[in-house]
Motif scaffolding. Sequence first.
Motif, short mmCIF file in Angstrom:
data_model
loop_
_atom_site.label_atom_id
_atom_site.label_comp_id
_atom_site.label_asym_id
_atom_site.label_seq_id
_atom_site.Cartn_x
_atom_site.Cartn_y
_atom_site.Cartn_z
N THR A 159 0.83 -1.19 0.00
CA THR A 159 0.00 0.00 0.00
C THR A 159 0.87 1.24 0.00
N PRO A 160 0.71 2.15 -0.99
CA PRO A 160 1.52 3.36 -1.02
C PRO A 160 1.19 4.28 0.14
N PRO A 161 2.13 5.16 0.49
CA PRO A 161 1.89 6.07 1.60
C PRO A 161 0.62 6.89 1.38
N GLY A 162 -0.16 7.03 2.43
CA GLY A 162 -1.36 7.85 2.35
C GLY A 162 -2.59 7.09 1.91
N ALA A 163 -2.43 5.84 1.45
CA ALA A 163 -3.59 5.07 1.00
C ALA A 163 -4.02 4.11 2.09
N ALA A 164 -5.31 3.82 2.11
CA ALA A 164 -5.82 2.88 3.10
C ALA A 164 -5.39 1.48 2.74
N PRO A 165 -4.88 0.70 3.69
CA PRO A 165 -4.43 -0.65 3.37
C PRO A 165 -5.59 -1.55 2.99
N ALA A 166 -5.35 -2.40 1.97
CA ALA A 166 -6.38 -3.33 1.54
C ALA A 166 -6.41 -4.55 2.44
N GLN A 167 -5.29 -4.85 3.11
CA GLN A 167 -5.21 -5.98 3.99
C GLN A 167 -4.59 -5.50 5.30
N SER A 168 -4.57 -6.37 6.27
CA SER A 168 -3.88 -6.06 7.52
C SER A 168 -2.40 -6.24 7.27
N GLN B 248 -7.01 -17.69 -21.55
CA GLN B 248 -8.35 -17.11 -21.44
C GLN B 248 -8.70 -16.70 -20.02
N THR B 249 -7.90 -17.14 -19.03
CA THR B 249 -8.16 -16.76 -17.64
C THR B 249 -7.34 -15.55 -17.19
N HIS B 250 -6.41 -15.09 -18.02
CA HIS B 250 -5.51 -14.03 -17.60
C HIS B 250 -6.26 -12.76 -17.20
N ALA B 251 -7.20 -12.33 -18.03
CA ALA B 251 -7.87 -11.05 -17.77
C ALA B 251 -8.63 -11.06 -16.45
N PRO B 252 -9.54 -12.01 -16.21
CA PRO B 252 -10.28 -11.96 -14.94
C PRO B 252 -9.39 -12.14 -13.72
N LEU B 253 -8.40 -13.02 -13.81
CA LEU B 253 -7.52 -13.23 -12.66
C LEU B 253 -6.66 -12.00 -12.39
N ALA B 254 -6.13 -11.40 -13.45
CA ALA B 254 -5.30 -10.21 -13.28
C ALA B 254 -6.10 -9.07 -12.67
N LEU B 255 -7.33 -8.89 -13.11
CA LEU B 255 -8.17 -7.82 -12.55
C LEU B 255 -8.46 -8.08 -11.08
N SER B 256 -8.64 -9.34 -10.70
CA SER B 256 -8.88 -9.67 -9.29
C SER B 256 -7.65 -9.39 -8.45
N VAL B 257 -6.47 -9.70 -8.98
CA VAL B 257 -5.23 -9.42 -8.25
C VAL B 257 -5.09 -7.93 -8.00
N LEU B 258 -5.32 -7.12 -9.03
CA LEU B 258 -5.18 -5.67 -8.88
C LEU B 258 -6.24 -5.11 -7.94
N ALA B 259 -7.44 -5.68 -7.99
CA ALA B 259 -8.49 -5.23 -7.08
C ALA B 259 -8.12 -5.50 -5.63
N ALA B 260 -7.31 -6.55 -5.41
CA ALA B 260 -6.83 -6.87 -4.06
C ALA B 260 -5.60 -6.05 -3.69
N GLU B 261 -5.18 -5.15 -4.60
CA GLU B 261 -4.07 -4.23 -4.38
C GLU B 261 -2.73 -4.94 -4.16
N ALA B 262 -2.56 -6.05 -4.86
CA ALA B 262 -1.25 -6.71 -4.92
C ALA B 262 -0.61 -6.35 -6.25
N ALA C 65 -5.46 2.65 -11.76
CA ALA C 65 -6.35 3.01 -10.66
C ALA C 65 -5.86 2.44 -9.34
N ALA C 66 -5.30 1.22 -9.39
CA ALA C 66 -4.83 0.58 -8.16
C ALA C 66 -3.45 1.07 -7.75
N GLY C 67 -2.73 1.74 -8.66
CA GLY C 67 -1.37 2.17 -8.35
C GLY C 67 -0.43 1.00 -8.17
N ARG C 68 -0.66 -0.05 -8.94
CA ARG C 68 0.14 -1.27 -8.80
C ARG C 68 0.94 -1.53 -10.07
N SER C 69 2.05 -2.22 -9.92
CA SER C 69 2.93 -2.54 -11.04
C SER C 69 2.58 -3.89 -11.62
#
Length: 690
Positions: free
Chosen positions: A13-22, A105-119, A143-147
């Motif tokens: 989680t970048p500075p100033g952002a709310a953590p997605a996990q503990s 064929q699973t790359h798109a939905p899985l990748a979007l889920s990973v980014l939504a989890a802010e990893a 939007a997630a600020g993730r690499s």
Amino acid sequence: MDTRSTWSITNPTPPGAAPAQSDPTPDRTAPARIALVGVHGFGAHHLRNLERLGAEGTVDLVAVADPNPPAAGALPDTTAVHANLDQLLAGNHHADVIIVATPIQTHAPLALSVLAAEAHLYLEKPPVASMKDFLRLQEAAGAAGRSVQVGFQSLGSHALAALAKLANGEAADELPTIGTLKGISATGRWVRDRAYYKRSRWAGKRSLDGVDVVDGVATNPLAHAIATALRIAGARHAEDLASVETDLYRANDIEADDTSVIRLRTINGLPITCALTLCATEPVEPYVTLHGTEGTAVFHYTEDRVTVATEDGETTHTFGRDDLTENLLQHLSGGTPLLSPLDHSGAFMRVLEAVRTAEAPALIPTECVEWVGTGDQAHAVIPHIEDILERATRAHATFSELGLPWALPNTTGTEALFSPEPGLDYPATTLRSGSKLETNLSPRPYLHPVSTPAGVVVTDHLASDHVWHLGAGFALQDVNGSNFWGGRSYRRTAGKYLDLKDHGRIEVAGITREEGRTTLDLEWFGADGSLVLQERRTFTRTVSSARTWRLDIQTRLTAVVDVTLGSPGSHGAAGSGYGGFFWRLPVNGSPRVFSSTAEGEPAVHGSVSPWLAWTGEFDGGTATLVFGSPSESEDPWFVRCSGYPAVGSALAWDAAVELAAETSLTRSNTVWISDGTLDPKEIEELVAGR
């Protein structure tokens, strides 16, 4: 997304952002927490790599997800095992990076889920199966600020820095310069058996259950060839490509392509041609070639090995490579630039989208495919595919443009030379405008294929040894300094052939057809675009017998300005006075070349005689060609047999021909095209009736 990060990789989680996990307390010395989705296929490679990095204390594999879990003992005891990504994310593992190595064929939905989890995300290639999904993924990463690192492993090669210098016309520390870059090609010759396409439901599919897969040779098995060529060319984003053309085929019983040409052009005009197959005789490590004015550089990207060939010899150097997982971790901890960021896959995705939206790959006829092996171990082989790929890459041509017997017909710039005549069945002769040829081939009209009455093809074009040799036609290497022959130009001052930007082009201004006769009005434009010559070229056909037909070719050149018509011979290259009428033959067995007074290449080359004959075993049968010398001049014969098969009538053998403005020069040549062999007596009878 290439986002510079300054916080610990153990805290996503970048500075100033709310953590997605503990999140744990940031600690730059703690191992990065990694999760892997997909442990089979290429996922097994990631497992081995993570085991290595774990032993070094760099990573901690906290969890994996796969519906088919790995074998007992394959994972550290502390690694959690889940059936899918949703369960993994619910497991609260605090993963810094999640690696996705699952079916395309699973790359798109899985990748979007990973980014939504802010990893942060390591996504295997190809990143996704459509441009629409690619744009969605880019937006989500931003939007997630993730690499996001894409798994084009070849982009970690240290050779790319050296190749970038070569592409820019410079020498590298380890390699000499190849001069000015003219083009790039990628060649892939792999073998895939029936078992390969039975390993999963999605293998070899264009789509599955309504979802895009695009599992073809260019987008999955040999995708690295295209991605590497694009990177060397500096094409990272979709808008860096001016055009994308596809020519897709399949020999296997699949939906996707297994043998294809992908032809690209960058916005700077650089041609990139990728010729790829999974139907080779035997597998060869794929390579990308940089074609320069002073040499070539061949990059075997799976081995990080580059070989530069120039007139001074060969230089080979093997480079190191950065691991993309380590690079991603260094990016997150210290801001090291990503080697294969998602944003730099835009040009590759432009290619994938063109393949996805193209017509379904054409099935190669069974008679054009050989099968080696039995059962599931059997694999398809396309005869002569190695030479075919070489032709395609050297000429930047598609399979269709090469005129292969199994390729789709090329309808652009090709037409029957003669109009059909009711009740008469003449051998087919095709006129090609040559308008789509690369500039360094000196685009011009020519005949190919030309056949005997029995259908034996006796011309060739775009041959791998001299791709600028174009069937039957008329061309000159030097007209006021412009090259209308193609390839390099011989210059007396240098005493050698030079790769110059001096190529002209011959364009068709008009066509007139009568019964058994076709006339072309042609315009010769120099390298600077100026009109230097006008030509009227007339073709006439006559049936001599059931097995022989006659083709008369008359050329009348009219100078628009004062011109000098030259050849390498007129520039001082002894015995190389080619230019004028020229006929490139296909490779043939047991060739015999002779005239009325001489026998064999050394004796007939450079000689003057009323006729010259060539007999050989061609693909399809024995054939004989008899060339009648021009009636207007005793031009010497130019003959090649041992190196490559060709016959020409040399207009400027060892001295240039001067032609004043508004004056003309005419040459009339005759060719008798016959099935079987002809003895000298039969030939003399043909020539006597000319």
